[in-house]
Design a protein around this motif. Structure first.
Motif, PDB file in Angstrom:
ATOM      1  N   PHE A  45       0.855  -1.186   0.000  1.00 34.48           N
ATOM      2  CA  PHE A  45       0.000   0.000   0.000  1.00 34.48           C
ATOM      3  C   PHE A  45       0.891   1.236   0.000  1.00 34.48           C
ATOM      4  O   PHE A  45       2.074   1.180   0.348  1.00 34.48           O
ATOM      5  N   HIS A  46       0.301   2.364  -0.431  1.00 35.72           N
ATOM      6  CA  HIS A  46       1.053   3.599  -0.616  1.00 35.72           C
ATOM      7  C   HIS A  46       0.421   4.725   0.199  1.00 35.72           C
ATOM      8  O   HIS A  46      -0.786   4.935   0.136  1.00 35.72           O
ATOM      9  N   VAL A  47       1.253   5.437   0.939  1.00 39.15           N
ATOM     10  CA  VAL A  47       0.812   6.536   1.793  1.00 39.15           C
ATOM     11  C   VAL A  47       1.383   7.843   1.260  1.00 39.15           C
ATOM     12  O   VAL A  47       2.536   7.900   0.826  1.00 39.15           O
ATOM     13  N   MET A  53      -1.360  12.292   5.127  1.00 41.92           N
ATOM     14  CA  MET A  53      -1.208  10.875   5.473  1.00 41.92           C
ATOM     15  C   MET A  53      -2.344  10.032   4.903  1.00 41.92           C
ATOM     16  O   MET A  53      -2.743   9.020   5.470  1.00 41.92           O
ATOM     17  N   GLY A  54      -2.863  10.438   3.736  1.00 47.54           N
ATOM     18  CA  GLY A  54      -3.859   9.618   3.056  1.00 47.54           C
ATOM     19  C   GLY A  54      -3.223   8.395   2.423  1.00 47.54           C
ATOM     20  O   GLY A  54      -2.012   8.346   2.186  1.00 47.54           O
ATOM     21  N   PRO A 133       0.271  18.933   4.387  1.00 53.60           N
ATOM     22  CA  PRO A 133       1.412  18.013   4.440  1.00 53.60           C
ATOM     23  C   PRO A 133       1.778  17.653   5.875  1.00 53.60           C
ATOM     24  O   PRO A 133       1.685  18.468   6.797  1.00 53.60           O
ATOM     25  N   ALA A 134       2.203  16.405   6.056  1.00 49.49           N
ATOM     26  CA  ALA A 134       2.649  15.922   7.360  1.00 49.49           C
ATOM     27  C   ALA A 134       4.097  16.314   7.613  1.00 49.49           C
ATOM     28  O   ALA A 134       4.870  16.556   6.690  1.00 49.49           O
ATOM     29  N   SER A 167      -0.620  10.149  13.075  1.00 48.28           N
ATOM     30  CA  SER A 167      -1.111   8.952  12.397  1.00 48.28           C
ATOM     31  C   SER A 167      -0.012   7.915  12.263  1.00 48.28           C
ATOM     32  O   SER A 167       1.132   8.234  11.897  1.00 48.28           O
ATOM     33  N   ARG A 168      -0.370   6.674  12.539  1.00 47.72           N
ATOM     34  CA  ARG A 168       0.525   5.523  12.394  1.00 47.72           C
ATOM     35  C   ARG A 168      -0.194   4.507  11.516  1.00 47.72           C
ATOM     36  O   ARG A 168      -1.279   4.024  11.886  1.00 47.72           O
TER      37      ARG A 168
END
Length: 376
Positions: A45-47, A53-54, A133-134, A167-168
Motif C-alpha cells: 500500500f502507498h501513503v 497521510m492519506g 502536508p505531514a 497517524s501511524r
C-alpha cells in the motif's frame, strides 16, 4: 505510478520479502508529492505524507485496491484551492483509496454562523486535513514484524482550532491488511469542535454490476429523495452507468462483543472482497456513497465511517454529533482495511457480519428522516 524515483529505506526477507520505500513525484500537479510504499510479499500500500497521510492505493499481486478518479495523479496541496468551484475545490485533489475528512469540519460547503471562531464560518467541502502536508515522518520496522509509516499533521490557526493528527499506518509481515491508528489532540487552551470521517473508496475490479455491501446495522436511511428512489437496493451495485446521479445511505452500525463493526464489499461471484473494520464507539456513523457513473467519470463506492454523518455541520451539531474536544484531550481512532482474495475468506467475513447482526434485520427508512438527514 509514473515519474517517481524510489529509495529503499528498510528491507528484509523474513518471514517474507518486505520493503519500505520512499519517493517523490516530479512532474505537473504531482510535483513534490512524497509517497511511501509499504510492501510485504505480494501485498503493498502507498501513503501520501504530503496529502495528510492519506492512502493512495493498495495492491495484492496485480489487482489494485482503489479507484480511477478523473484526477489521474496525486495533486500537491499547493494546487488545491478549497474555495474554488463554489467551495467544492477539495474535489480537484480527490483520488485516494482513503482520505480523511475533517478535522474541524466535514460535509458540504456553506456558512456556519454558529462556529466558535468567526474566521472559521466559511466552510468548504470535507475540511482541510487531506490537503495539509505531514511533518515528523518516520518509518516503522520493529522486532514484532510490524512495518509502516507515521507522521504528524497540524490543522492549526491563530484565533481558531489547534488540532494535531498523529497517524501511524502499519501492517504485519505476511498479512493482506493495514491498520490506521490516529490520535487527534487539541493543542489549544479552550475546547474545540472535531469532526472526522474516513472516506474509503473502491472501484473496479471489485466494484462491478452485482457487487454487494454487507454491514451489520440497525438502521438504513437515504440522505435525499434521490437516494430514496433505490433504498431497497442499497446493498447492490450497478455496472458503470452513464448519467448516474450519486446516492448516499446513512447507517447505524452494530458491533460485536469487543465493540468492532465491519463492512464488506464483495464481487458479484463472491470470490473477492475487501473489508473495513472499525470501532463503533470511535466511529459511530457509517455512510455508504454509491457513485456508479461511467468509468471515465469515476466509477466508485465509498465506505465512510465517521464521528458524524456528512451533513452540513450546523445540522450535525444540532443532533449532538459534533465532538467538543477539551484542551489537551486526545481522540483515538483505529480501523483496518483487509483484502480477501478468495471465496473462503469472503464467506468467513460474511459469516462474522451475520453473527453480529444476529436475528435482527435493519430498519430501512423509505425517505430521509431526522435526525439522520437534513434534506427533504
Amino acid at each position: 505510478m509514473e515519474h517517481v524515483e524510489y529509495q529503499t529505506v528498510h528491507s528484509g526477507k523474513t518471514p517474507v520479502e518486505w520493503a519500505i520505500r520512499k519517493g517523490q513525484f516530479k512532474e505537473g500537479l504531482s510535483a513534490g508529492v512524497e509517497v511511501v510504499e509499504i510492501q510485504s510479499g505480494d501485498f503493498s500500500f502507498h501513503v501520501f505524507p504530503t496529502r495528510g497521510m492519506g492512502v493512495w492505493q493498495a495492491k495484492l499481486g496485480e489487482k489494485r485496491i482503489g479507484w480511477d478518479s478523473p484526477v489521474r495523479n496525486p495533486v500537491h496541496p499547493a494546487f488545491v484551492n478549497a474555495k474554488s468551484r463554489n467551495g467544492l475545490g477539495w474535489l480537484d485533489g480527490f483520488n485516494e483509496l482513503m482520505c480523511r475528512c475533517g478535522l474541524s469540519f466535514n460535509g458540504p460547503p456553506g456558512q456556519d454562523e454558529k462556529m466558535a471562531s468567526s474566521i472559521e464560518s466559511d466552510l468548504t467541502l470535507h475540511g482541510k486535513v487531506a490537503n495539509i502536508p505531514a511533518h515528523s515522518v518516520k518509518f516503522i520496522a520493529d522486532e514484532n514484524g510490524e512495518i509502516g509509516v507515521s507522521g504528524i499533521v497540524d490543522e492549526t490557526t491563530l484565533f481558531g482550532p489547534q488540532l494535531q493528527l498523529t497517524s501511524r499506518i502499519t501492517m504485519k509481515l505476511g498479512e493482506k491488511s493495514f491498520t490506521i491508528r490516529d490520535q487527534i489532540t487539541n493543542l489549544g487552551s479552550a475546547s474545540t469542535e472535531l469532526e472526522i470521517l474516513y472516506h474509503t473508496n473502491f472501484g473496479s475490479p471489485i466494484l462491478e454490476e452485482g457487487a454487494k455491501l454487507t454491514i451489520p446495522a440497525s438502521q438504513v436511511v437515504p440522505n435525499s429523495p434521490r437516494s430514496a428512489e433505490d433504498v431497497q437496493e442499497y446493498r447492490t451495485y450497478l455496472a458503470p452507468t452513464q448519467g448516474y446521479t450519486e446516492q448516499v445511505y446513512f447507517m447505524e452500525p452494530l458491533a460485536d462483543a469487543n465493540g468492532n463493526s465491519v463492512a464488506l464489499l464483495e464481487s458479484r461471484s463472491g470470490d473477492y472482497g475487501v473489508s473495513l473494520e472499525f470501532k463503533k464507539e470511535q466511529l459511530p456513523c457509517f455512510s455508504q456513497w454509491k457513485c456508479t457513473q461511467a468509468l471515465q467519470d469515476g466509477y466508485v463506492t465509498g465506505f465512510e465511517p465517521g464521528t458524524n454523518f456528512p451533513n452540513f455541520k450546523s445540522f450535525e451539531r444540532a443532533q449532538g454529533r459534533v465532538i467538543d474536544l477539551q484542551p489537551g484531550a486526545t481522540y483515538d481512532v483505529e480501523l483496518t482495511l483487509a483484502v480477501h482474495p478468495n471465496s473462503k475468506e469472503v464467506t468467513s467475513v460474511r459469516d462474522r457480519i451475520a453473527k453480529i447482526q444476529g436475528d435482527s434485520t435493519p430498519e430501512i427508512c423509505p425517505q430521509p428522516v431526522s435526525p439522520y438527514s437534513s434534506i427533504r
